[in-house]
Scaffold this motif. Structure first.
Motif, mmCIF file in Angstrom:
data_model
loop_
_atom_site.group_PDB
_atom_site.id
_atom_site.type_symbol
_atom_site.label_atom_id
_atom_site.label_comp_id
_atom_site.label_asym_id
_atom_site.label_seq_id
_atom_site.Cartn_x
_atom_site.Cartn_y
_atom_site.Cartn_z
ATOM 1 N N UNK A 1 79.286 34.247 19.713
ATOM 2 C CA UNK A 1 78.293 33.233 19.348
ATOM 3 C C UNK A 1 77.063 33.813 18.664
ATOM 4 N N UNK A 2 76.662 35.003 19.044
ATOM 5 C CA UNK A 2 75.503 35.616 18.421
ATOM 6 C C UNK A 2 75.750 36.056 16.988
ATOM 7 N N UNK A 3 76.993 35.991 16.535
ATOM 8 C CA UNK A 3 77.289 36.238 15.136
ATOM 9 C C UNK A 3 76.994 35.026 14.260
ATOM 10 N N UNK A 4 76.727 33.902 14.874
ATOM 11 C CA UNK A 4 76.447 32.690 14.119
ATOM 12 C C UNK A 4 75.213 32.884 13.253
ATOM 13 N N UNK A 5 75.363 32.630 11.985
ATOM 14 C CA UNK A 5 74.280 32.824 11.034
ATOM 15 C C UNK A 5 74.762 32.405 9.658
ATOM 16 N N UNK A 6 73.827 32.333 8.753
ATOM 17 C CA UNK A 6 74.179 32.240 7.349
ATOM 18 C C UNK A 6 74.386 33.658 6.841
ATOM 19 N N UNK A 7 75.523 33.896 6.262
ATOM 20 C CA UNK A 7 75.858 35.217 5.755
ATOM 21 C C UNK A 7 75.650 35.258 4.256
ATOM 22 N N UNK B 1 77.812 49.931 8.598
ATOM 23 C CA UNK B 1 77.757 48.730 9.406
ATOM 24 C C UNK B 1 76.588 48.780 10.366
ATOM 25 N N UNK B 2 76.074 47.603 10.641
ATOM 26 C CA UNK B 2 75.116 47.493 11.721
ATOM 27 C C UNK B 2 75.820 47.763 13.042
ATOM 28 N N UNK B 3 75.085 48.327 13.978
ATOM 29 C CA UNK B 3 75.678 48.635 15.273
ATOM 30 C C UNK B 3 76.259 47.395 15.946
ATOM 31 N N UNK B 4 75.653 46.263 15.692
ATOM 32 C CA UNK B 4 76.072 45.039 16.347
ATOM 33 C C UNK B 4 77.441 44.543 15.899
ATOM 34 N N UNK B 5 77.904 45.012 14.739
ATOM 35 C CA UNK B 5 79.178 44.529 14.212
ATOM 36 C C UNK B 5 80.193 45.644 14.026
#
Length: 126
Positions: free
Chosen positions: A88-94, A60-64
């Motif tokens: 909110x910073x998780x908002x993205x196209x996955x 995993x990325x550290x951010x998640x």
């Protein structure tokens, strides 16, 4: 060509959860590492998580880390990304991505993946 189809995205409030799914075509699903990446507008695509053939190893990325869980069901050719405590910073196209056939080393760079889905939008409101 191989098709990867993501689903499960949507609009959620901060702190909520979403379960993303990636269904892959092909007959050698268990011989590929799968990864999840995300890209927000104006930002580069970033690694989120990956899982090896049998699912015993994940990264995993550290951010998640601690909030997201990647898993797979090889009987259904499906990879999952369970997200929780969304910000909110998780908002993205996955995007779901498939690694090269016969390689079981987890890769964190998007260049190590050869097949990509169209993506599913995750929007986290504050």
């Amino acid at each position: 060509q191989v098709q990867l189809i993501e689903s499960g995205g949507g609009l959620v409030q901060a702190g909520g959860s979403l379960r993303l799914s990636c269904v892959a075509s092909g007959r050698s699903f268990n011989m590929h590492v799968f990864g999840w990446f995300r890209q927000a507008p104006g930002k580069e695509r970033e690694f989120v998580a990956a899982i090896n053939w049998g699912g015993a190893r994940t990264e995993y990325a550290d951010s998640v880390a601690g909030r997201f869980t990647v898993s797979r069901d090889n009987t259904k050719n499906t990879v999952f990304l369970q997200t929780s405590s969304l910000k909110p910073e998780d908002s993205a196209v996955y995007y779901c991505a498939r690694g090269r056939y016969g390689v079981n080393n987890i890769r964190r760079q998007d260049t190590e993946y050869v097949d990509w889905g169209q993506g599913t939008q995750v929007t986290v409101s504050s």
